[in-house]
Each structure stands twice: as structure tokens, then as C-alpha cells.
Design a protein around this motif. Structure first.
Motif, short mmCIF file in Angstrom:
data_model
loop_
_atom_site.label_atom_id
_atom_site.label_comp_id
_atom_site.label_asym_id
_atom_site.label_seq_id
_atom_site.Cartn_x
_atom_site.Cartn_y
_atom_site.Cartn_z
N UNK A 8 47.13 31.43 17.21
CA UNK A 8 47.63 31.27 15.84
C UNK A 8 48.71 30.19 15.76
N UNK A 9 49.58 30.18 16.77
CA UNK A 9 50.68 29.22 16.75
C UNK A 9 50.56 28.28 17.94
N UNK A 10 49.56 27.41 17.90
CA UNK A 10 49.45 26.41 18.96
C UNK A 10 49.45 25.01 18.34
N UNK A 11 49.89 24.05 19.14
CA UNK A 11 50.07 22.69 18.63
C UNK A 11 48.72 21.95 18.49
N UNK A 12 48.79 20.79 17.85
CA UNK A 12 47.60 20.01 17.49
C UNK A 12 46.71 19.68 18.71
N UNK A 13 47.35 19.35 19.84
CA UNK A 13 46.56 18.99 21.03
C UNK A 13 45.68 20.14 21.50
N UNK A 14 46.02 21.37 21.10
CA UNK A 14 45.21 22.53 21.48
C UNK A 14 44.32 22.98 20.32
N UNK A 15 44.23 22.14 19.32
CA UNK A 15 43.35 22.45 18.18
C UNK A 15 44.03 23.26 17.10
N UNK A 16 45.35 23.47 17.21
CA UNK A 16 46.08 24.25 16.21
C UNK A 16 46.79 23.37 15.20
N UNK B 43 57.44 26.02 15.88
CA UNK B 43 56.70 27.26 15.59
C UNK B 43 56.08 27.85 16.86
N UNK B 44 55.53 26.97 17.69
CA UNK B 44 54.93 27.48 18.94
C UNK B 44 56.01 28.11 19.83
N UNK B 45 57.17 27.46 19.88
CA UNK B 45 58.28 27.99 20.69
C UNK B 45 58.70 29.37 20.18
N UNK B 46 58.81 29.50 18.87
CA UNK B 46 59.20 30.79 18.27
C UNK B 46 58.19 31.87 18.63
N UNK B 47 56.89 31.52 18.56
CA UNK B 47 55.83 32.49 18.86
C UNK B 47 55.92 32.92 20.33
N UNK B 48 56.21 31.98 21.21
CA UNK B 48 56.33 32.32 22.64
C UNK B 48 57.51 33.27 22.84
N UNK B 49 58.62 32.98 22.17
CA UNK B 49 59.80 33.85 22.30
C UNK B 49 59.49 35.23 21.74
N UNK B 50 58.77 35.27 20.64
CA UNK B 50 58.40 36.55 20.04
C UNK B 50 57.55 37.37 21.02
#
Ligand code: NAD
Length: 333
Positions: A308-316, A322-329
Motif C-alpha cells: 500500500x505504501x511503496x514508492x514509484x520504483x516498486x510500482x506504488x 509515507x513509506x518510512x511512516x508505514x515501515x515505522x508503523x
């Protein structure tokens, strides 16, 4: 409390280093970050590429988490990265490449580690232009440097129950230089009879890796081949945004992603922070903080698998933040 030198670097460096810092801090570890900087940005502001405080901080703390650095042309330095690796004799460049669930790749099983000799080979910095139309680069291979990186690879294989170590070379052409590296591999392999030594010529290795990468567990090679194979292997698992790395010496280590400063996406908050975050996890492991390291790796993998929260290079579509926040969550849950 750990004293860590933190070098944000250039391009996407400050963005992804900030992510890694936040994620490491979310494990509630007691870190004292000694933030210093080097590279093109510092050069533009201060006219100096590596201020003295950077060397002093590295020498004091002996433990560094570093963003990618751009070495501008015409500043008198070949490469700051090569300089640091040589100056502090960080002879082992270790790059684990692993398939992460949730990323579409042609191969299901990729789990290998590249051990790249980090102080000599074609990166020795011996280049001469004897005439206007002739330039030479000298490849230096020594028995001492070859034996220690190859031993490091075999020790890793032994500790991690790996069955094979592949030595990658071009001894069929460079009979003296690569021949010496190959001889060293054969010599070291004798002390590890339970581990198979795979001897692979570098061009064949490129083909093997893109056809059947699961044939390999540990790869040990010289400086330039290791540099090229690292990027190739990063491509196999989803790109440069994913692969972490460590430069290890006898009593000092610099942890950094395989990727560079990515000027094409710098300042846009779209860089994938995974590679630097995983480099931070490698650092924690090195410090003996295995549980915290695993927490980070699990949180990264869960975030990517959820997708759900991955960057453009991974197709997100997620930003770096946002990806950092999701990892911390995922880490604190
Ligand atoms: P690069 O790794 O910076 O970029 C190659 C490609 O991968 C680019 O398209 C970039 O956008 C993409 N990419 C890289 N990291 C990414 C990430 N985290 N998320 C999403 N996409 C990412 O390689 P380059 O363009 O050849 O080099 C740029 C600069 O970086 C050069 O000055 C080079 O010398 C330097 N460099 C530094 C280091 C280091 O400090 N260790 C390593 C490699 C390159």
C-alpha cells in the motif's frame, strides 16, 4: 549508547538517510548521531569536499551510516567513496541481495551475498595518460588483499550454513592478475572442504545470474566485477532502491546502500528508502543488536508485501516519507 557518524551525502542521500535514522530510532535504541557531511553539496558551499571534521568523526566513532556521495569532476578527488574505503582499509564490501515478497521479479528464489574486494583491483587509482591518444589503468591484485576478502566470504558461508562460494574472475585472459585471485580462492577453499568452490568467469556469471540466480549463495570477486555484479543483482530483485551494503575493515565499518545519489529523482521525496534502512539494519546486526535489526527487516518486508505504501520504483505511489511512516508503523505494531 552508540556513537554513530551519520553522513547524509548528496542527491537523495539526505532524504533516505533521514528515513533510516527515524526507523532506527523507532526501535528505541540509544543512538548518539554525530552528523557531518561530505560531497558535492559541501564542496559547493565550502569549497572543500571532505572537511576535516568528517575524518575526525569517522576516526572517533569507527561506525558510520552514510548516504551516497557525488564526487564532482575537477575537484582534485577521483572518488570520495574509494578514498574512504582505501584510507580506512575497509577491505570487504558486503552486499546481500534477497528476493522480497510482494515484488514481481522473474525469479522466486534469490538469496545471495556478494563479497567485493574494496581496496585495489582496477579501482587502485593508478591511471596514466602517456600520450594524448593513449590512457592506461593499472589493475592491482595482491595476495594479501585477495586472501582476506576470500577468507571473509568463506567464513560467512560457514557461519550461515551455505554450501557454495563462487569466485568470479577473468583468469583465462588476465592470467597474472585474476590468476592470482583465483589461486588465492583455491588456497582458501582447501581449509573449508565442506564448502564447494564454484569457479565462474565474469562474463559467464552475468549470463548465469540472469538465467538461474538461485545457483549461487555467496559470490567473491575483485573490485570492478563486484561493483557491476551488485547492480546486476539489484536489478534481479527489484532495483537499486532495495539493496544494502557494508564496507568492513578490521576495526571500522561504513554502512551504505549500493545505489548512488540518483540526481534524476533528488529532492522530490520519491526515493525508495529501503536500501539505506536495510543498511542501518546491517549496522545494528554488526553492533550485536540482532533483535532490533530483525525488527527493522521484518517491518520493511511487511510494508513491501502489503504494497500500500511503496514508492514509484516498486510500482506504488507513496512518497519516501509515507513509506518510512508505514515501515515505522509496522515496526511498532
Ligand atoms: P544511481 O544509483 O544514483 O542511479 C541509478 C538509477 O537508479 C537512477 O535512475 C536512479 O533514479 C535509480 N535509483 C537509485 N537509487 C534509488 C532509490 N533509492 N530509489 C529509487 N530509485 C533509485 O547511479 P548513477 O546515476 O550512476 O550515479 C549518480 C551519482 O552517484 C554519481 O555521481 C555516482 O558517482 C554516485 N554514486 C555514489 C555511490 C556511493 O556514494 N556509494 C554509489 C554509486 C554511485
Amino acid at each position: 549508547m552508540y556513537d554513530i557518524t551519520l553522513i547524509p551525502g548528496d542527491g537523495i542521500g539526505p532524504e533516505v538517510i533521514d528515513s533510516a535514522k527515524q526507523v532506527i530510532e523507532a526501535t528505541e535504541i540509544d543512538m548518539n548521531w554525530d552528523i557531518v557531511n561530505a560531497g558535492a553539496d559541501v564542496y559547493a558551499k565550502k569549497g572543500i569536499l571532505v572537511p576535516d571534521e568528517v575524518f575526525k568523526s569517522i576516526e572517533r566513532n569507527k561506525m558510520v551510516l552514510k548516504g551516497p556521495i557525488t564526487t564532482p569532476i575537477g575537484c582534485g578527488f577521483r572518488s570520495i567513496n574509494v578514498l574512504l574505503r582505501k584510507k580506512y582499509d575497509l577491505f570487504a564490501n558486503i552486499r546481500p541481495v534477497k528476493k522480497i515478497k510482494g515484488i514481481e521479479t522473474p525469479f522466486k528464489n534469490i538469496d545471495l551475498v556478494i563479497f567485493r574486494e574494496n581496496t585495489e583491483g582496477l579501482y587502485s587509482g593508478i591511471e596514466v595518460k602517456e600520450q594524448e591518444d593513449e590512457a592506461r589503468a593499472i589493475k592491482v591484485i595482491t595476495k594479501k588483499a585477495s586472501l582476506r576478502i576470500i577468507k571473509e566470504a568463506f567464513e560467512y558461508a560457514q557461519k550461515n550454513n551455505k554450501e557454495k562460494v563462487a569466485v568470479v574472475h577473468k583468469a583465462n585472459i588476465m592470467k597474472l592478475a585474476d590468476g592470482l585471485f583465483l589461486d588465492c580462492a583455491r588456497e582458501v577453499a582447501k581449509s573449508y572442504p565442506h564448502i564447494e568452490l564454484q569457479e565462474v568467469i565474469v562474463d559467464n556469471m552475468c549470463m548465469q545470474l540472469v538465467m538461474n540466480p538461485s545457483k549461487y549463495e555467496v559470490i567473491v570477486t575483485t573490485n570492478l566485477y563486484g561493483d557491476i555484479l551488485s547492480d546486476l543483482c539489484a536489478g534481479l530483485v527489484g532495483g537499486l532502491g532495495l539493496v544494502p551494503g557494508a564496507n568492513i575493515g578490521r576495526d571500522m565499518a561504513i554502512f551504505e546502500a549500493v545505489h548512488g545519489s540518483a540526481p534524476d529523482i533528488a529532492g522530490k521525496n520519491i526515493a525508495n528508502p529501503t536500501a539505506v534502512i536495510l543498511s542501518g539494519a546491517m549496522m545494528l546486526n554488526y553492533l550485536g543488536e540482532n533483535k532490533r535489526s530483525k525488527l527493522i527487516v521484518d517491518a520493511v518486508e511487511r510494508t513491501i508485501e502489503e504494497g500500500k505504501y511503496v514508492t514509484v520504483d516498486l510500482g506504488g505511489t507513496a512518497s519516501t516519507t509515507e513509506m518510512t511512516k508505514a515501515i515505522i508503523q509496522n515496526l511498532v505494531d
